[in-house]
Enzyme design. Structure first.
Site, PDB file in Angstrom:
ATOM      1  CE1 TYR A 170      -3.016  -3.247   1.258  1.00  0.00           C
ATOM      2  CE2 TYR A 170      -4.155  -1.666  -0.145  1.00  0.00           C
ATOM      3  CZ  TYR A 170      -4.079  -2.922   0.418  1.00  0.00           C
ATOM      4  OH  TYR A 170      -5.055  -3.854   0.155  1.00  0.00           O
TER       5      TYR A 170
ATOM      6  NE  ARG B 250      -2.986  -0.144  -5.057  1.00  0.00           N
ATOM      7  CZ  ARG B 250      -4.196  -0.527  -4.646  1.00  0.00           C
ATOM      8  NH1 ARG B 250      -4.312  -1.377  -3.630  1.00  0.00           N
ATOM      9  NH2 ARG B 250      -5.274  -0.046  -5.224  1.00  0.00           N
TER      10      ARG B 250
ATOM     11  CD  GLN C 211     -16.083  -1.663  -7.612  1.00  0.00           C
ATOM     12  OE1 GLN C 211     -15.956  -2.853  -7.333  1.00  0.00           O
ATOM     13  NE2 GLN C 211     -16.289  -1.249  -8.844  1.00  0.00           N
ATOM     14  CG  ASN C 212     -11.223   3.351  -8.370  1.00  0.00           C
ATOM     15  OD1 ASN C 212     -11.296   2.120  -8.527  1.00  0.00           O
ATOM     16  ND2 ASN C 212     -11.471   4.206  -9.345  1.00  0.00           N
ATOM     17  CB  VAL C 213      -8.133   2.768  -2.168  1.00  0.00           C
ATOM     18  CG1 VAL C 213      -9.101   1.709  -1.638  1.00  0.00           C
ATOM     19  CG2 VAL C 213      -7.040   2.107  -3.004  1.00  0.00           C
ATOM     20  CG  ASP C 214      -7.874   6.612  -7.384  1.00  0.00           C
ATOM     21  OD1 ASP C 214      -7.937   5.725  -8.258  1.00  0.00           O
ATOM     22  OD2 ASP C 214      -8.723   7.524  -7.289  1.00  0.00           O
TER      23      ASP C 214
ATOM     24  CG  HIS D  95     -13.692  -1.582  -2.105  1.00  0.00           C
ATOM     25  ND1 HIS D  95     -13.575  -2.042  -3.394  1.00  0.00           N
ATOM     26  CD2 HIS D  95     -14.841  -2.109  -1.619  1.00  0.00           C
ATOM     27  CE1 HIS D  95     -14.594  -2.844  -3.668  1.00  0.00           C
ATOM     28  NE2 HIS D  95     -15.394  -2.885  -2.613  1.00  0.00           N
TER      29      HIS D  95
ATOM     30  N   GLY E  91     -15.467   1.642 -15.705  1.00  0.00           N
ATOM     31  CA  GLY E  91     -14.177   1.012 -15.409  1.00  0.00           C
ATOM     32  C   GLY E  91     -14.204   0.007 -14.290  1.00  0.00           C
TER      33      GLY E  91
ATOM     34  CB  SER F  25     -13.962  -6.526 -13.868  1.00  0.00           C
ATOM     35  OG  SER F  25     -13.770  -6.679 -12.456  1.00  0.00           O
TER      36      SER F  25
HETATM   37  N1  APR Z   1     -11.181   2.998 -19.200  1.00  0.00           N
HETATM   38  C1  APR Z   1     -12.255   2.358 -18.674  1.00  0.00           C
HETATM   39  N2  APR Z   1     -12.235   1.093 -18.216  1.00  0.00           N
HETATM   40  C2  APR Z   1     -11.055   0.445 -18.309  1.00  0.00           C
HETATM   41  C3  APR Z   1      -9.882   1.026 -18.843  1.00  0.00           C
HETATM   42  C4  APR Z   1      -9.976   2.369 -19.295  1.00  0.00           C
HETATM   43  N3  APR Z   1      -8.914   3.005 -19.817  1.00  0.00           N
HETATM   44  N4  APR Z   1      -8.882   0.100 -18.789  1.00  0.00           N
HETATM   45  C5  APR Z   1      -9.421  -1.014 -18.233  1.00  0.00           C
HETATM   46  N5  APR Z   1     -10.727  -0.815 -17.961  1.00  0.00           N
HETATM   47  C6  APR Z   1     -11.699  -1.735 -17.366  1.00  0.00           C
HETATM   48  C7  APR Z   1     -11.397  -3.205 -17.552  1.00  0.00           C
HETATM   49  O1  APR Z   1     -11.936  -3.659 -18.798  1.00  0.00           O
HETATM   50  C8  APR Z   1     -12.147  -3.820 -16.371  1.00  0.00           C
HETATM   51  O2  APR Z   1     -13.502  -4.095 -16.698  1.00  0.00           O
HETATM   52  O3  APR Z   1     -11.679  -1.528 -15.970  1.00  0.00           O
HETATM   53  C9  APR Z   1     -12.093  -2.723 -15.318  1.00  0.00           C
HETATM   54  C10 APR Z   1     -11.105  -3.015 -14.216  1.00  0.00           C
HETATM   55  O4  APR Z   1     -11.571  -4.141 -13.513  1.00  0.00           O
HETATM   56  P1  APR Z   1     -10.792  -4.576 -12.189  1.00  0.00           P
HETATM   57  O5  APR Z   1      -9.311  -4.531 -12.469  1.00  0.00           O
HETATM   58  O6  APR Z   1     -11.422  -5.844 -11.731  1.00  0.00           O
HETATM   59  O7  APR Z   1     -11.084  -3.392 -11.161  1.00  0.00           O
HETATM   60  P2  APR Z   1     -12.380  -3.192 -10.262  1.00  0.00           P
HETATM   61  O8  APR Z   1     -13.612  -3.630 -10.992  1.00  0.00           O
HETATM   62  O9  APR Z   1     -12.320  -1.805  -9.770  1.00  0.00           O
HETATM   63  O10 APR Z   1     -12.098  -4.204  -9.026  1.00  0.00           O
HETATM   64  C11 APR Z   1     -13.036  -4.167  -7.971  1.00  0.00           C
HETATM   65  O11 APR Z   1     -11.611  -5.622  -6.677  1.00  0.00           O
HETATM   66  O12 APR Z   1      -9.424  -6.046  -6.158  1.00  0.00           O
HETATM   67  C12 APR Z   1     -10.603  -5.528  -5.653  1.00  0.00           C
HETATM   68  O13 APR Z   1     -10.934  -3.916  -4.012  1.00  0.00           O
HETATM   69  C13 APR Z   1     -10.422  -4.096  -5.300  1.00  0.00           C
HETATM   70  O14 APR Z   1     -11.862  -2.217  -5.716  1.00  0.00           O
HETATM   71  C14 APR Z   1     -11.275  -3.366  -6.317  1.00  0.00           C
HETATM   72  C15 APR Z   1     -12.323  -4.396  -6.665  1.00  0.00           C
END
Ligand code: APR
Length: 242
Positions: free
Chosen positions: A72, A75, A105-108, A123, A189, A191
């Site tokens: 952390y 990051r 969901q972002n911690v930034d 989160h 953004g 998944s």
């Molecule tokens: N613009 C928009 N979306 C994007 C871009 C971009 N430039 N690049 C990637 N993505 C998308 C990917 O296609 C994916 O669907 O962002 C998503 C990222 O998914 P994850 O990496 O799973 O991130 P997230 O959904 O925020 O994860 C949720 O999981 O690990 C834990 O606590 C953590 O908050 C996080 C949670």
């Protein structure tokens, strides 16, 4: 280190949206990708480089707190080097026409630095540390590292103010209530792999829904804008204005 309250101040006087004008956004790591911050599950993402079980669970903290702090701290330090991107800034712009609630969901701290008014972190936040003895003791630390031996006012070790896998998501019920009231619900953004956050899109039962993602994982019930966040949010604004 400055003590901060566990909940954002705006929850004390929540905004009243004009009819049809409540826009709720759920953001994930993808919205910060164009700012240079790694996502988790894309190729090259954080969970390819680190094991969740070594850096993001309470067991990891018990087993090797230094490794967790290093993860952390790296990051958090990177946050000082990056800027909000056009997608973050457009969410601020949308406040001219809508009441915009950013559930992230972002911690930034990129939504804060972009100037959004109503932000709820599901989160946790990298720029804060928390007591391991009393979770109401939360301190603003900015981009500084947390070191073993850094203690809260009760003398217990500080930890990242981040929700680890297996831990509660205390802000979820508040987020759920806003999603249920949304007139427009936008996912940018994410998944949508991690619950309860991912379930918010199904709670927004009255809303017109959009999903902005270059590789969308959800297609039914949402208007998909298959694009990166900055470009996709420009298209969203055009669709909302048309
Ligand atoms: N613009 C928009 N979306 C994007 C871009 C971009 N430039 N690049 C990637 N993505 C998308 C990917 O296609 C994916 O669907 O962002 C998503 C990222 O998914 P994850 O990496 O799973 O991130 P997230 O959904 O925020 O994860 C949720 O999981 O690990 C834990 O606590 C953590 O908050 C996080 C949670």
């Amino acid at each position: 280190m400055r003590r901060v309250p566990p909940w954002p101040a705006w929850l004390q006087q929540p905004p009243k949206a004009e009819p049809g004008r409540l826009l709720v956004v759920l953001t994930g790591a993808g919205i910060s990708a164009e700012s240079g911050l790694s996502t988790f599950r894309d190729s090259g993402g954080l969970w390819e480089k680190y094991s969740i079980y070594e850096v993001a669970t309470p067991e990891a903290w018990q087993r090797n707190p230094q490794l967790v702090l290093d993860f952390y701290n790296a990051r958090r330090a990177q946050l000082a080097e990056v800027q909000p991107n056009h997608a973050h800034l457009l969410l601020k712009e949308l406040e001219k026409d809508y009441t915009v609630i950013v559930i992230t969901q972002n911690v930034d701290d990129l939504h804060e630095r972009a100037g959004s008014t109503y932000i709820l972190h599901l989160h946790g936040e990298l720029i804060k540390a928390r007591s391991t003895a009393d979770e109401s003791l939360i301190y603003e630390i900015g981009y500084a590292p947390i070191r073993l031996g850094d203690k809260c006012e009760k003398g217990s070790q500080l930890r990242p103010h981040v929700v680890w896998f297996g831990e509660e998501v205390p802000a979820y019920p508040i987020a759920e209530a806003w999603a249920r009231r949304a007139d427009i619900f936008v996912v940018i953004g994410s998944s949508l792999q991690v619950y309860p956050a991912a379930g918010l899109v199904y709670e927004a039962e009255h809303a017109r829904k959009f999903l902005i993602d270059p590789r969308p994982t959800l297609t039914h019930g949402v208007e998909v804008i298959a694009a990166p966040a900055s470009e996709g949010t420009v298209r969203l604004v055009e669709l909302l204005r048309s």
